[in-house]
Design an enzyme around this catalytic site. Structure first.
Site, mmCIF file in Angstrom:
data_model
loop_
_atom_site.group_PDB
_atom_site.id
_atom_site.type_symbol
_atom_site.label_atom_id
_atom_site.label_comp_id
_atom_site.label_asym_id
_atom_site.label_seq_id
_atom_site.Cartn_x
_atom_site.Cartn_y
_atom_site.Cartn_z
ATOM 1 N N HIS A 60 0.841 -1.252 -0.106
ATOM 2 C CA HIS A 60 -0.152 -0.158 0.128
ATOM 3 C C HIS A 60 0.969 1.231 0.074
ATOM 4 C CE1 HIS A 60 0.706 -0.479 4.169
ATOM 5 N NE2 HIS A 60 0.304 0.406 4.651
ATOM 6 N N ASP A 64 5.580 4.775 5.137
ATOM 7 C CA ASP A 64 6.738 4.085 5.563
ATOM 8 C C ASP A 64 6.746 2.589 4.783
ATOM 9 O OD1 ASP A 64 3.821 3.239 6.623
ATOM 10 O OD2 ASP A 64 4.516 1.980 8.024
ATOM 11 N N HIS A 265 6.416 -5.388 11.722
ATOM 12 C CA HIS A 265 5.705 -4.010 11.882
ATOM 13 C C HIS A 265 5.228 -3.720 13.077
ATOM 14 C CE1 HIS A 265 2.724 -0.883 10.769
ATOM 15 N NE2 HIS A 265 3.334 -0.630 9.733
#
Length: 301
Positions: A60, A64, A265
């Site tokens: 996406h 980041d 993450h």
């Protein structure tokens, strides 16, 4: 396949974790999955070679996950990378990248093909099948199911020798044909070869809350790479920001019957609490690993 975790933090880089970046080494090529800020710096600390990267897959367009992409593409060119590269990403990535490269005067000495995928698309890249499905995040986010090619079965050498066939080129040919002949007789090749072997399967999810498509991508995968931005105690915060917790990642791994769960993450709020974080996910799903920057994991044999 081998997974190389280049960045395992969320949101912004910290001293312990860079932002999202993952490399997948294949027999002859390398892929990048997301390319957050400073991913190319992280690569400098690994044996990976930018010019060997044949494809980049972007989950996406949050910064980041993509802010390192223009720099990486330019560096690949500067390092004499001349082989074509294919970039897969959601709608909008081509416009953003075209403008960025043009406004910075960046020159690429290789052919860059940009493919904007949609939910449900399937691709064949470097002999591997990739299935794309949309996840549930506060921003359009996707996940990938990567399936290695089916490998041919193993020749049943003792059974072939029992026919009186001496060692020779025919041994290799039997695995590639339907029938073979020896001394005037015809044999069914399948009876002399074991069943084909399913290739390794890796599921890599972008940012997401638990959803049906995440489980579909992960079903029976050898390895699931799943975000776990928060611990269970912060589940309300996770939902507010469209992320998953350790317990939710573990629950998906259990439901999808995956072989190995690797969570990434990770929020910087857990610095100094790494053992507590790992214990929570490993208790919920024993075949778990909390990724750190430069962690490597080999998938299959």
């Amino acid at each position: 396949m081998k997974l190389h975790f280049l960045g395992t933090g969320s949101g912004m880089p910290s001293k312990q974790r860079n932002v999202s970046g993952l490399a997948l080494s294949l027999p002859k090529q390398t892929w990048l999955i997301d390319c957050g800020e400073a991913t190319q710096h992280q690569i400098l600390h690994t044996p990976l070679k930018p010019r060997k990267v044949s494809a980049v897959w972007v989950t996406h367009l949050h910064g980041d996950h993509v802010f390192g992409l223009p720099g990486f593409l330019s560096t690949r060119s500067a390092l004499d990378g001349t082989e074509p590269l294919t970039l897969y990403g959601p709608k909008g990535i081509k416009k953003w990248l075209d403008v960025t490269l043009k406004m910075t005067g960046s020159y690429l000495g290789y052919t860059l093909t940009i493919i904007e995928y949609e939910d449900g698309d399937e691709f064949l890249q470097d002999g591997h099948r990739v299935i794309v499905k949309k996840l549930e995040h506060r921003f359009p986010s996707y996940g990938f199911r990567i399936e290695a090619p089916i490998r041919p079965g193993t020749l049943l050498v003792d059974k072939v020798r029992a026919l009186g066939i001496p060692n020779g080129p025919i041994y290799g040919q039997i695995k590639q044909v339907e029938t073979f002949e020896f001394e005037g007789k015809t044999y069914n090749a399948k009876e002399y070869v074991t069943e084909p072997v399913r290739g390794a399967v890796v599921a890599v999810l972008g940012d997401t809350v638990p959803c049906t498509n995440a489980e579909l991508l992960a079903r029976d995968a050898d390895v699931l790479v799943h975000e776990a931005t928060f611990m269970d105690a912060e589940s309300k915060l996770a939902r507010q920001y469209g992320h998953s917790t350790t317990i939710e990642a573990a629950a998906l791994a259990e439901a999808a019957r995956v072989g190995q769960l690797i969570v990434t993450h990770i929020s910087a709020r857990y610095q100094g609490r790494e053992s507590e974080f790992a214990a929570e996910v490993e208790t919920a799903f024993p075949n778990s690993q909390v990724a750190v920057d430069f962690y490597e994991f080999t998938v299959g044999d």
